[in-house]
Design a protein around this motif. Structure first.
Motif, PDB file in Angstrom:
ATOM      1  N   MET A  50      38.074  38.236  43.143  1.00 39.15           N
ATOM      2  CA  MET A  50      37.211  37.272  42.461  1.00 39.15           C
ATOM      3  C   MET A  50      37.324  35.901  43.126  1.00 39.15           C
ATOM      4  SD  MET A  50      37.216  38.147  38.416  1.00 39.15           S
ATOM      5  CE  MET A  50      38.600  39.215  38.142  1.00 39.15           C
ATOM      6  N   GLY A  51      38.510  35.548  43.570  1.00 43.00           N
ATOM      7  CA  GLY A  51      38.686  34.296  44.287  1.00 43.00           C
ATOM      8  C   GLY A  51      37.834  34.245  45.536  1.00 43.00           C
ATOM      9  N   GLU A  52      37.776  35.362  46.250  1.00 36.44           N
ATOM     10  CA  GLU A  52      36.941  35.442  47.453  1.00 36.44           C
ATOM     11  C   GLU A  52      35.462  35.354  47.098  1.00 36.44           C
ATOM     12  OE1 GLU A  52      37.888  38.950  49.686  1.00 36.44           O
ATOM     13  OE2 GLU A  52      39.997  38.385  49.898  1.00 36.44           O
ATOM     14  N   ILE A  53      35.055  36.098  46.081  1.00 35.87           N
ATOM     15  CA  ILE A  53      33.647  36.132  45.680  1.00 35.87           C
ATOM     16  C   ILE A  53      33.177  34.756  45.212  1.00 35.87           C
ATOM     17  CG2 ILE A  53      32.029  37.055  43.955  1.00 35.87           C
ATOM     18  CD1 ILE A  53      33.788  39.660  44.015  1.00 35.87           C
ATOM     19  N   TYR A  54      34.019  34.104  44.402  1.00 38.43           N
ATOM     20  CA  TYR A  54      33.628  32.829  43.797  1.00 38.43           C
ATOM     21  C   TYR A  54      34.025  31.611  44.622  1.00 38.43           C
ATOM     22  CZ  TYR A  54      33.332  35.775  39.567  1.00 38.43           C
ATOM     23  OH  TYR A  54      33.035  36.757  38.647  1.00 38.43           O
ATOM     24  N   GLY A  55      34.807  31.813  45.675  1.00 35.89           N
ATOM     25  CA  GLY A  55      35.275  30.681  46.470  1.00 35.89           C
ATOM     26  C   GLY A  55      36.297  29.846  45.719  1.00 35.89           C
ATOM     27  N   LEU A  56      37.196  30.522  44.992  1.00 43.73           N
ATOM     28  CA  LEU A  56      38.206  29.828  44.189  1.00 43.73           C
ATOM     29  C   LEU A  56      39.565  29.838  44.867  1.00 43.73           C
ATOM     30  CD1 LEU A  56      37.560  31.405  40.655  1.00 43.73           C
ATOM     31  CD2 LEU A  56      36.886  29.135  41.432  1.00 43.73           C
ATOM     32  N   ASP A  57      40.331  28.803  44.617  1.00 43.37           N
ATOM     33  CA  ASP A  57      41.738  28.766  44.995  1.00 43.37           C
ATOM     34  C   ASP A  57      42.490  29.410  43.834  1.00 43.37           C
ATOM     35  OD1 ASP A  57      44.438  28.118  45.320  1.00 43.37           O
ATOM     36  OD2 ASP A  57      44.010  26.133  46.134  1.00 43.37           O
ATOM     37  N   VAL A  58      42.850  30.670  43.991  1.00 45.58           N
ATOM     38  CA  VAL A  58      43.442  31.444  42.899  1.00 45.58           C
ATOM     39  C   VAL A  58      44.785  30.862  42.457  1.00 45.58           C
ATOM     40  CG1 VAL A  58      44.316  33.724  42.243  1.00 45.58           C
ATOM     41  CG2 VAL A  58      42.201  33.538  43.543  1.00 45.58           C
ATOM     42  N   LEU A  59      45.602  30.416  43.385  1.00 39.87           N
ATOM     43  CA  LEU A  59      46.892  29.835  43.010  1.00 39.87           C
ATOM     44  C   LEU A  59      46.698  28.585  42.163  1.00 39.87           C
ATOM     45  CD1 LEU A  59      49.017  30.315  46.244  1.00 39.87           C
ATOM     46  CD2 LEU A  59      49.061  31.655  44.135  1.00 39.87           C
ATOM     47  N   LYS A  60      45.735  27.764  42.522  1.00 41.34           N
ATOM     48  CA  LYS A  60      45.437  26.565  41.736  1.00 41.34           C
ATOM     49  C   LYS A  60      44.923  26.949  40.348  1.00 41.34           C
ATOM     50  CE  LYS A  60      42.665  22.372  41.703  1.00 41.34           C
ATOM     51  NZ  LYS A  60      41.502  21.709  42.262  1.00 41.34           N
ATOM     52  N   LEU A  61      44.042  27.940  40.302  1.00 49.47           N
ATOM     53  CA  LEU A  61      43.497  28.405  39.039  1.00 49.47           C
ATOM     54  C   LEU A  61      44.608  28.921  38.124  1.00 49.47           C
ATOM     55  CD1 LEU A  61      41.023  29.081  37.270  1.00 49.47           C
ATOM     56  CD2 LEU A  61      40.888  31.257  38.469  1.00 49.47           C
ATOM     57  N   LEU A  62      45.507  29.704  38.673  1.00 47.74           N
ATOM     58  CA  LEU A  62      46.633  30.206  37.877  1.00 47.74           C
ATOM     59  C   LEU A  62      47.503  29.061  37.392  1.00 47.74           C
ATOM     60  CD1 LEU A  62      47.655  33.345  39.944  1.00 47.74           C
ATOM     61  CD2 LEU A  62      46.572  33.319  37.706  1.00 47.74           C
ATOM     62  N   SER A  63      47.786  28.124  38.269  1.00 41.65           N
ATOM     63  CA  SER A  63      48.609  26.973  37.910  1.00 41.65           C
ATOM     64  C   SER A  63      47.972  26.180  36.771  1.00 41.65           C
ATOM     65  CB  SER A  63      48.819  26.081  39.134  1.00 41.65           C
ATOM     66  OG  SER A  63      49.564  24.946  38.791  1.00 41.65           O
ATOM     67  N   GLU A  64      46.669  25.994  36.824  1.00 40.26           N
ATOM     68  CA  GLU A  64      45.956  25.271  35.772  1.00 40.26           C
ATOM     69  C   GLU A  64      46.008  26.014  34.437  1.00 40.26           C
ATOM     70  OE1 GLU A  64      42.073  24.838  37.481  1.00 40.26           O
ATOM     71  OE2 GLU A  64      42.656  23.073  38.659  1.00 40.26           O
ATOM     72  N   ASN A  65      46.301  27.315  34.511  1.00 38.82           N
ATOM     73  CA  ASN A  65      46.389  28.130  33.308  1.00 38.82           C
ATOM     74  C   ASN A  65      47.842  28.428  32.929  1.00 38.82           C
ATOM     75  OD1 ASN A  65      43.572  29.202  32.270  1.00 38.82           O
ATOM     76  ND2 ASN A  65      43.447  28.904  34.476  1.00 38.82           N
ATOM     77  N   GLY A  66      48.755  27.617  33.466  1.00 38.77           N
ATOM     78  CA  GLY A  66      50.164  27.724  33.089  1.00 38.77           C
ATOM     79  C   GLY A  66      50.939  28.829  33.768  1.00 38.77           C
ATOM     80  N   ILE A  67      50.372  29.418  34.817  1.00 37.57           N
ATOM     81  CA  ILE A  67      51.063  30.471  35.559  1.00 37.57           C
ATOM     82  C   ILE A  67      51.437  29.892  36.915  1.00 37.57           C
ATOM     83  CG2 ILE A  67      50.898  32.803  36.511  1.00 37.57           C
ATOM     84  CD1 ILE A  67      48.631  33.248  34.394  1.00 37.57           C
ATOM     85  N   HIS A  68      52.709  29.576  37.078  1.00 36.73           N
ATOM     86  CA  HIS A  68      53.172  28.915  38.293  1.00 36.73           C
ATOM     87  C   HIS A  68      53.931  29.904  39.161  1.00 36.73           C
ATOM     88  CE1 HIS A  68      51.947  25.147  36.515  1.00 36.73           C
ATOM     89  NE2 HIS A  68      52.559  25.531  35.409  1.00 36.73           N
ATOM     90  N   LEU A  69      53.407  30.131  40.350  1.00 39.18           N
ATOM     91  CA  LEU A  69      54.049  31.013  41.308  1.00 39.18           C
ATOM     92  C   LEU A  69      54.734  30.161  42.354  1.00 39.18           C
ATOM     93  CD1 LEU A  69      51.136  33.559  41.793  1.00 39.18           C
ATOM     94  CD2 LEU A  69      53.093  33.751  40.272  1.00 39.18           C
ATOM     95  N   SER A  70      56.025  30.363  42.488  1.00 34.59           N
ATOM     96  CA  SER A  70      56.738  29.581  43.486  1.00 34.59           C
ATOM     97  C   SER A  70      56.687  30.313  44.821  1.00 34.59           C
ATOM     98  CB  SER A  70      58.185  29.365  43.062  1.00 34.59           C
ATOM     99  OG  SER A  70      58.824  30.597  42.852  1.00 34.59           O
ATOM    100  N   PRO A  71      56.684  29.558  45.908  1.00 30.58           N
ATOM    101  CA  PRO A  71      56.671  30.195  47.225  1.00 30.58           C
ATOM    102  C   PRO A  71      57.981  30.944  47.450  1.00 30.58           C
ATOM    103  CG  PRO A  71      56.925  27.825  47.430  1.00 30.58           C
ATOM    104  CD  PRO A  71      56.701  28.113  45.983  1.00 30.58           C
TER     105      PRO A  71
END
Length: 87
Positions: A50-71
């Motif tokens: 969906m990130g590819e289809i919509y041109g979204l930064d998925v990590l940013k989207l997750l972060s904005e929704n309280g899901i933080h993935l650390s490197p």
């Protein structure tokens, strides 16, 4: 705003129907509808597509929704941990 709502807005911004996106994802339109309404969550693979289809930064989207993935830590950290574990 929850993840499903963001995904719905991104789809609508691209002027795509649920049917079109569901077809690209290889899922049923009802499954996509459930994701957008928050009844279910997309898998990591579906979210990446969906990130590819919509041109979204998925990590940013997750972060904005309280899901933080650390490197991932650098490989030397793993080697050090393994060495300490095996001693």
């Amino acid at each position: 705003m929850e993840l499903g709502h963001h995904l719905k807005r991104a789809r609508e911004f691209k002027r795509m129907s649920q049917h079109e996106v569901a077809e690209l994802l290889g899922i049923d339109q009802k499954t996509l509808s459930n994701m957008e309404s928050g009844k279910t969550q997309p898998s990591v693979i579906q979210l990446a597509k969906m990130g590819e289809i919509y041109g979204l930064d998925v990590l940013k989207l997750l972060s904005e929704n309280g899901i933080h993935l650390s490197p991932l830590p650098p490989p030397e950290i793993y080697r050090k941990l393994k060495k300490n574990f095996n001693s």
